[in-house]
Design a protein around this motif. Structure first.
Motif, PDB file in Angstrom:
ATOM      1  N   THR A 115       4.120  -9.035  -8.245  1.00 14.75           N
ATOM      2  CA  THR A 115       3.101  -8.927  -7.411  1.00 14.75           C
ATOM      3  C   THR A 115       2.750 -10.336  -6.510  1.00 14.75           C
ATOM      4  OG1 THR A 115       2.049  -7.454  -8.896  1.00 14.75           O
ATOM      5  CG2 THR A 115       0.628  -8.109  -7.387  1.00 14.75           C
ATOM      6  N   ASN A 162       0.820  -1.258   0.021  1.00 15.22           N
ATOM      7  CA  ASN A 162       0.028  -0.098   0.061  1.00 15.22           C
ATOM      8  C   ASN A 162       0.922   1.157   0.018  1.00 15.22           C
ATOM      9  OD1 ASN A 162      -2.388  -1.609   0.159  1.00 15.22           O
ATOM     10  ND2 ASN A 162      -2.824  -1.301   2.236  1.00 15.22           N
ATOM     11  N   THR A 201       1.207   3.746  -2.752  1.00 21.42           N
ATOM     12  CA  THR A 201       1.099   4.800  -3.744  1.00 21.42           C
ATOM     13  C   THR A 201       1.360   5.996  -3.300  1.00 21.42           C
ATOM     14  OG1 THR A 201      -1.438   4.865  -2.983  1.00 21.42           O
ATOM     15  CG2 THR A 201      -0.782   3.179  -4.734  1.00 21.42           C
ATOM     16  N   ASP A 207       5.404  -6.031  -4.845  1.00 18.87           N
ATOM     17  CA  ASP A 207       3.970  -5.670  -4.162  1.00 18.87           C
ATOM     18  C   ASP A 207       3.557  -6.674  -3.164  1.00 18.87           C
ATOM     19  OD1 ASP A 207       1.407  -5.020  -3.248  1.00 18.87           O
ATOM     20  OD2 ASP A 207       0.914  -4.427  -5.678  1.00 18.87           O
ATOM     21  N   SER A 264      -0.773  -5.854  -1.973  1.00 20.86           N
ATOM     22  CA  SER A 264      -1.333  -4.173  -1.679  1.00 20.86           C
ATOM     23  C   SER A 264      -2.824  -4.615  -1.922  1.00 20.86           C
ATOM     24  CB  SER A 264      -0.619  -3.313  -2.309  1.00 20.86           C
ATOM     25  OG  SER A 264       0.720  -3.386  -1.870  1.00 20.86           O
ATOM     26  N   ASP A 316      -4.326  -1.274  -2.522  1.00 19.55           N
ATOM     27  CA  ASP A 316      -4.334  -0.301  -3.344  1.00 19.55           C
ATOM     28  C   ASP A 316      -3.776  -0.598  -4.714  1.00 19.55           C
ATOM     29  OD1 ASP A 316      -1.663  -0.091  -2.962  1.00 19.55           O
ATOM     30  OD2 ASP A 316      -1.476   1.602  -2.046  1.00 19.55           O
ATOM     31  N   ASP A 317      -3.645   0.459  -5.559  1.00 18.71           N
ATOM     32  CA  ASP A 317      -3.089   0.347  -6.677  1.00 18.71           C
ATOM     33  C   ASP A 317      -1.373   0.412  -6.905  1.00 18.71           C
ATOM     34  OD1 ASP A 317      -5.443  -0.041  -7.847  1.00 18.71           O
ATOM     35  OD2 ASP A 317      -5.714   2.019  -7.980  1.00 18.71           O
ATOM     36  N   THR A 318      -0.639  -0.159  -5.901  1.00 16.39           N
ATOM     37  CA  THR A 318       0.801  -0.240  -5.907  1.00 16.39           C
ATOM     38  C   THR A 318       1.501  -0.661  -7.176  1.00 16.39           C
ATOM     39  OG1 THR A 318       1.006  -0.029  -3.465  1.00 16.39           O
ATOM     40  CG2 THR A 318       2.653  -0.840  -4.559  1.00 16.39           C
ATOM     41  N   SER A 319       1.105  -1.783  -7.493  1.00 17.26           N
ATOM     42  CA  SER A 319       1.579  -2.613  -8.826  1.00 17.26           C
ATOM     43  C   SER A 319       1.419  -1.568  -9.979  1.00 17.26           C
ATOM     44  CB  SER A 319       1.093  -3.866  -8.999  1.00 17.26           C
ATOM     45  OG  SER A 319       1.472  -4.670  -8.103  1.00 17.26           O
ATOM     46  N   ALA A 320       0.338  -1.181 -10.242  1.00  9.13           N
ATOM     47  CA  ALA A 320      -0.230  -0.348 -11.439  1.00  9.13           C
ATOM     48  C   ALA A 320       0.490   1.002 -11.358  1.00  9.13           C
ATOM     49  CB  ALA A 320      -1.813  -0.010 -11.411  1.00  9.13           C
ATOM     50  N   LEU A 321       0.576   1.582  -9.938  1.00  8.39           N
ATOM     51  CA  LEU A 321       1.466   2.656 -10.114  1.00  8.39           C
ATOM     52  C   LEU A 321       2.979   2.442 -10.383  1.00  8.39           C
ATOM     53  CD1 LEU A 321       1.804   5.866  -9.239  1.00  8.39           C
ATOM     54  CD2 LEU A 321       2.245   5.035  -6.740  1.00  8.39           C
ATOM     55  N   LYS A 339       3.446   2.260 -13.964  1.00  5.38           N
ATOM     56  CA  LYS A 339       3.194   3.630 -14.632  1.00  5.38           C
ATOM     57  C   LYS A 339       4.473   4.391 -14.277  1.00  5.38           C
ATOM     58  CE  LYS A 339       0.271   7.799 -14.437  1.00  5.38           C
ATOM     59  NZ  LYS A 339      -0.506   8.566 -13.843  1.00  5.38           N
TER      60      LYS A 339
END
Length: 315
Positions: free
Chosen positions: A132, A72, A74, A105, A108, A110-115, A118
């Motif tokens: 992940t 978590n 982000t 990751d 998590s 939240d969007d830790t992997s996606a962030l 990015k």
């Protein structure tokens, strides 16, 4: 001594020892299981199609792997990555050192992997790999996973909060050059011990500082009193040291650092401590009272398993 007293004593011992051993088994963490999806990673070059992770058992193919456990994160990860990459991509470092960042990751919510992916797309000259985990293991489990699948000849674990000054990697690097000039097994740990009487530590709560001193006392008892700061999340391992230590790591919780240092001591791997700069960062996941009690329990479980031979390590 009365014979009946001896009988009672031996009877009590005969009953209590199996009970204590059973309690140890029940309190010990189960083996860490790696799921198929966790043996893959994504990067800016493979956003949708995960690629297979390498193995720590392989020969190192780059100079440095930076292992970043993230749960978590982000809010704190972007600035931490920025300062990390600023240093690694500086002219003096980039010309002499190849590297990768392995962000793990830890399940998590939240969007830790996606962030992280990015951010990886914004840094085209950096090799950033995102792994992940399906379920939250704990910081120690995430670090272990990253280490077991890193390519570096040297491997750095660093917290995602950016509390440690990343430029101090060079102090650890220099010390490792002295400890293991021919890539011998060696460990160098960042230390905040010199900050104990500074504002960075004094401003922490009284309870947190009391628990910190209590932990240090217990650590001396269990065998790592020679390291003044076991918990700093800034540690550098040579590949040969990592290959011996991380496959036999059992603890995935906050106190895993102590297990790593105990394993290094038992394996005869030299450990050096280097002062680093550090500052408190908001957003800590640590529950001081709850996690301190868990640390105490895990320390006792760790030592008991080692003393009874359930967790064995051989040089």
């Amino acid at each position: 001594m009365d014979q009946s007293v001896l009988v009672y004593a031996f009877t009590a011992l005969a009953i209590s020892l199996p009970c204590l051993y059973l309690a140890l088994i029940l309190l010990s963490p189960p083996p860490i299981i790696t799921r198929p999806s966790e043996k893959t990673y994504r990067s800016r070059k493979s956003l949708k199609d995960p690629l297979s992770l390498p193995s720590l058992a392989d020969v190192g193919s780059i100079d440095l792997s930076v292992i970043i456990p993230a749960y978590n994160e982000t809010s704190r990860l972007p600035s931490m990555l920025e300062t990390t990459l600023d240093h690694l991509n500086s002219a003096s470092i980039q010309q002499t050192r190849t590297y990768e960042l392995v962000i793990v990751d830890d399940g998590s919510k939240d969007d830790t992997s996606a962030l992280a992916l990015k951010l990886a797309q914004q840094h085209l000259n950096s090799d950033i790999r995102v792994v992940t985990l399906e379920k939250n293991l704990g910081k120690g489990g995430a670090v272990r996973h990253g280490m077991l699948h890193a390519r570096g000849n040297r491997l750095l674990m660093v917290d995602a909060d950016g509390a440690s000054r990343f430029e101090d990697l060079e102090l650890l690097w220099k010390k490792m050059d002295e400890l293991g000039p021919k890539n011998e097994p060696s460990v160098v740990v960042g230390s905040r011990a010199h900050l104990v009487k500074t504002e960075a530590v004094v401003k922490r709560s009284v309870l947190r500082n009391i628990l910190m001193y209590g932990l240090h006392t217990i650590l001396r008892i269990v065998g790592v009193g020679h390291i003044r700061d076991t918990q700093c999340g800034f540690k550098l391992f040579s590949r040969r040291a990592a290959q011996q230590i991380f496959p036999v790591q059992h603890l995935a919780t906050w106190i895993f650092d102590v297990e790593l240092l105990l394993l290094a001591k038992q394996l005869g791997i030299p450990v050096a401590e280097v002062p680093v700069q550090w500052h408190e960062v908001a957003g800590s996941k640590l529950n001081v009272v709850k996690d301190s009690l868990q640390m105490l329990r895990d320390l006792l479980v760790l030592r008991a398993n080692q003393l009874t031979g359930r967790w064995k390590v051989s040089p």
